[in-house]
Scaffold this active site. Structure first.
Site, mmCIF file in Angstrom:
data_model
loop_
_atom_site.group_PDB
_atom_site.id
_atom_site.type_symbol
_atom_site.label_atom_id
_atom_site.label_comp_id
_atom_site.label_asym_id
_atom_site.label_seq_id
_atom_site.Cartn_x
_atom_site.Cartn_y
_atom_site.Cartn_z
ATOM 1 N N LYS A 74 0.856 -1.199 0.000
ATOM 2 C CA LYS A 74 0.000 0.000 0.000
ATOM 3 C C LYS A 74 0.879 1.232 0.000
ATOM 4 O O LYS A 74 1.843 1.319 0.775
ATOM 5 C CB LYS A 74 -0.850 -0.004 1.289
ATOM 6 C CG LYS A 74 -1.778 1.169 1.391
ATOM 7 C CD LYS A 74 -3.124 0.853 0.783
ATOM 8 C CE LYS A 74 -4.042 2.026 0.659
ATOM 9 N NZ LYS A 74 -3.755 2.916 -0.479
ATOM 10 N N LYS A 98 5.090 2.289 8.610
ATOM 11 C CA LYS A 98 3.927 3.099 9.028
ATOM 12 C C LYS A 98 2.727 2.192 9.311
ATOM 13 O O LYS A 98 2.077 2.323 10.346
ATOM 14 C CB LYS A 98 3.589 4.087 7.903
ATOM 15 C CG LYS A 98 2.638 5.168 8.311
ATOM 16 C CD LYS A 98 2.339 6.098 7.152
ATOM 17 C CE LYS A 98 3.572 6.851 6.669
ATOM 18 N NZ LYS A 98 3.276 7.782 5.563
ATOM 19 N N LYS A 110 5.095 1.996 -2.913
ATOM 20 C CA LYS A 110 5.138 3.407 -3.336
ATOM 21 C C LYS A 110 5.344 3.440 -4.842
ATOM 22 O O LYS A 110 6.029 2.583 -5.400
ATOM 23 C CB LYS A 110 6.289 4.156 -2.656
ATOM 24 C CG LYS A 110 6.057 5.649 -2.603
ATOM 25 C CD LYS A 110 5.128 5.989 -1.456
ATOM 26 C CE LYS A 110 4.820 7.464 -1.367
ATOM 27 N NZ LYS A 110 4.091 7.770 -0.132
ATOM 28 N N THR A 194 -4.870 12.908 6.258
ATOM 29 C CA THR A 194 -3.478 12.972 6.718
ATOM 30 C C THR A 194 -3.319 14.131 7.696
ATOM 31 O O THR A 194 -2.728 13.985 8.764
ATOM 32 C CB THR A 194 -2.521 13.130 5.514
ATOM 33 O OG1 THR A 194 -2.774 12.043 4.626
ATOM 34 C CG2 THR A 194 -1.070 13.105 5.949
ATOM 35 N N SER A 353 -7.313 5.531 4.143
ATOM 36 C CA SER A 353 -7.249 4.696 2.934
ATOM 37 C C SER A 353 -7.678 3.277 3.268
ATOM 38 O O SER A 353 -8.365 2.615 2.474
ATOM 39 C CB SER A 353 -5.823 4.656 2.389
ATOM 40 O OG SER A 353 -5.598 5.739 1.524
HETATM 41 P P1 NAD Z 1 1.453 18.382 -2.303
HETATM 42 O O1 NAD Z 1 1.995 18.170 -3.641
HETATM 43 O O2 NAD Z 1 -0.010 18.636 -2.148
HETATM 44 O O3 NAD Z 1 2.237 19.596 -1.590
HETATM 45 C C1 NAD Z 1 3.620 19.652 -1.488
HETATM 46 C C2 NAD Z 1 3.987 21.073 -1.085
HETATM 47 O O4 NAD Z 1 5.387 21.125 -0.788
HETATM 48 C C3 NAD Z 1 3.744 22.127 -2.153
HETATM 49 O O5 NAD Z 1 3.179 23.287 -1.558
HETATM 50 C C4 NAD Z 1 5.144 22.474 -2.664
HETATM 51 O O6 NAD Z 1 5.246 23.799 -3.139
HETATM 52 C C5 NAD Z 1 5.929 22.296 -1.385
HETATM 53 N N1 NAD Z 1 7.373 22.149 -1.551
HETATM 54 C C6 NAD Z 1 8.059 21.391 -2.443
HETATM 55 N N2 NAD Z 1 9.386 21.572 -2.260
HETATM 56 C C7 NAD Z 1 9.534 22.451 -1.238
HETATM 57 C C8 NAD Z 1 10.631 23.061 -0.586
HETATM 58 N N3 NAD Z 1 11.879 22.767 -0.942
HETATM 59 N N4 NAD Z 1 10.399 23.932 0.439
HETATM 60 C C9 NAD Z 1 9.137 24.236 0.811
HETATM 61 N N5 NAD Z 1 8.055 23.681 0.221
HETATM 62 C C10 NAD Z 1 8.252 22.824 -0.784
HETATM 63 O O7 NAD Z 1 1.903 17.092 -1.424
HETATM 64 P P2 NAD Z 1 1.254 16.519 -0.104
HETATM 65 O O8 NAD Z 1 0.302 15.451 -0.476
HETATM 66 O O9 NAD Z 1 0.834 17.639 0.758
HETATM 67 O O10 NAD Z 1 2.519 15.772 0.531
HETATM 68 C C11 NAD Z 1 3.491 16.487 1.302
HETATM 69 C C12 NAD Z 1 4.295 15.474 2.097
HETATM 70 O O11 NAD Z 1 3.413 14.698 2.917
HETATM 71 C C13 NAD Z 1 5.093 14.459 1.272
HETATM 72 O O12 NAD Z 1 6.277 14.108 1.957
HETATM 73 C C14 NAD Z 1 4.151 13.246 1.251
HETATM 74 O O13 NAD Z 1 4.844 12.032 1.026
HETATM 75 C C15 NAD Z 1 3.610 13.327 2.657
HETATM 76 N N6 NAD Z 1 2.368 12.603 2.848
HETATM 77 C C16 NAD Z 1 1.246 12.933 2.140
HETATM 78 C C17 NAD Z 1 0.075 12.226 2.375
HETATM 79 C C18 NAD Z 1 -1.212 12.590 1.695
HETATM 80 O O14 NAD Z 1 -2.245 11.986 2.029
HETATM 81 N N7 NAD Z 1 -1.227 13.557 0.800
HETATM 82 C C19 NAD Z 1 0.054 11.164 3.301
HETATM 83 C C20 NAD Z 1 1.211 10.879 4.019
HETATM 84 C C21 NAD Z 1 2.368 11.615 3.781
#
Ligand code: NAD
Length: 423
Positions: A74, A98, A110, A194, A353
């Protein structure tokens, strides 16, 4: 202030280091490390995509399946120009841990496509999403491997992907992908799951650290799905959002920022930069901000040793996956900063999920209050048993991350032992 970025770490090496460290701390047989140090399978595909102008471009795509001793693989699918094999492998390892930490019956997976979604049209994005599924369909399935959204992918992308899978199978099997729109078997509350999990973890962390959330100053790195909703919900809890960065830069206002207005500004301008009545800050300066809580919600390896040294916050809640390097962990441990590790802090996504998958399989859907109640229960419970495990069952001075890895390792090792995968 400009931060050095000299400490570039390979995320996959870090993941392996963390497993080895946990195996040694627990005195487990080395076979546990051998079984967990590499993904069971990593599929790599070159996806030929017809662009709107008729030309052909090839995109590299990956699906990493790390370990399925607990259940089907997953994990999310990420669209990012710099993604590579090692990053996907590492992220799939994190998913195994996790799921084990929060007792969700899944393994770790992934996926990714090396592309910049900002540079392709909506039609190209749909074709790319569908092509990804055509390339990976043989290894996917509700009982095999279940993708979900991640960086730069969303419910619409999941809908195209799930639809493509159903077209290939010639029947509707919505449990193959989670994070879908509600009209396609999605789960109420998945989009914010999340962040809701991050909030529950933050509330518990603030309690054990004696930090009142009312008026607590916090900063958020990344203003996407996780960053925005976490900011919004924490402000609803009475905390004060003082700084935000995204990939283009950042803003700071010690008097507080309004999350919805900032999102609207980002929607209109493509960036959080230049939001009204704010001081501009550079990307890494977010970590130097005077605040109580930091929420990294962007990408891996953002908090390096040097960055850790300048952190003033007492609590870090890892919305992102892998934002802190092991070297930074050492510094933060010295400084007595509580780091709620990613595998607990951002588990809300995989927990909901899991609820979505259960509902798809039963074709019976629960009301939103039920989802929220069960999510909160799972995160709060996981925080409590991990905190207890850290304080009462580990040797002195173990961080919450080490405790989380050790707890997960014990569960994974036992499951592999009873199945005869290791002696
Ligand atoms: P997203 O694409 O919606 O947002 C990512 C954000 O990070 C954007 O605003 C982008 O501009 C910013 N970003 C990228 N590089 C950057 C930098 N160097 N400095 C500052 N900001 C930066 O992605 P998301 O879904 O919000 O995921 C963010 C993190 O959370 C990732 O590590 C992802 O693996 C993790 N995550 C997401 C989920 C989920 O359900 N979406 C679940 C678990 C973990």
């Amino acid at each position: 202030m400009e931060m050095s970025t000299t400490e570039k770490r390979n995320t996959y090496e870090i993941a392996k280091e963390r497993i080895k460290h946990g195996v040694e701390q627990l005195g487990l047989p080395l076979s546990v490390y051998e079984r967990l140090k590499a993904p069971d399978r990593l599929v790599e595909a070159a996806i030929p995509l017809e662009m709107d102008d008729g030309s052909l471009q090839t995109f590299l795509a990956y699906r990493s399946q790390h370990n399925n001793v607990m259940g089907p693989y997953k994990g999310g699918i990420r669209f990012h120009p710099e993604v590579d094999r090692d990053e996907v492998a590492a992220l799939s390892i994190w998913m195994t841990f996790k799921c084990a930490v929060v007792r969700v019956p899944f393994g770790g997976g992934k996926g990714a496509v090396a592309c910049d979604p900002r540079k392709i049209s909506k039609q190209e994005l749909e074709r790319l999403s569908r092509q990804y599924i055509r390339a990976m369909a043989p290894v996917l399935g509700p009982e095999k491997d279940i993708p979900a959204p991640d960086v730069n992918t969303n419910a619409q992308v999941m809908a195209w992907m799930a639809d493509e899978y159903c077209q290939i199978k010639q029947y509707n099997d919505f449990g193959v992908i989670t994070g879908k729109p509600l009209d396609m078997g999605g789960c109420v509350g998945r989009e914010t799951a999340t962040s809701r999990g991050v909030i529950h973890a933050t509330i518990e962390a603030a309690k054990v650290m004696g930090v009142p959330l009312q008026g607590a100053a916090f900063a958020v790195q990344g203003y996407g799905n996780v960053g925005f909703y976490t900011a919004k919900f924490l402000v609803e809890q009475g905390a004060k959002l003082v700084a935000v960065t995204d990939s283009t830069g950042g803003v700071f206002n010690p008097k507080g920022l309004e999350p919805d207005a900032l999102l609207e500004h980002k929607r209109q301008t493509g960036s959080v930069k230049d939001f009204s009545r704010c001081e501009a800050i550079k990307a890494k300066e977010i970590f130097a901000v005077d605040c109580d809580i930091i929420i990294p919600a962007a990408l891996e390896n953002q908090i390096t040793r040097e960055v850790a040294q300048i952190i003033k916050a007492k609590i870090i809640v890892e919305g992102a996956n892998g934002p802190t390097t092991p070297e930074a962990d050492e510094v933060l441990k010295e400084k007595k900063v509580l780091v709620v590790p990613d595998i607990l802090a951002n588990s809300g996504g995989v927990i909901v999920s899991y609820f979505e998958w259960v509902q798809n399989n039963y074709r019976y859907y629960w009301p939103e209050e039920e989802i929220e109640k069960r999510l909160q229960q799972k995160v709060v419970e996981a925080f409590a048993y991990l905190y207890d495990y850290q304080c009462n069952q580990c040797s002195n001075g173990v961080t919450m991350r080490e405790a989380a890895f050790m707890y997960a390792l014990q569960r994974l090792a036992e499951a592999m032992r009873v199945r005869g995968w290791i002696k």
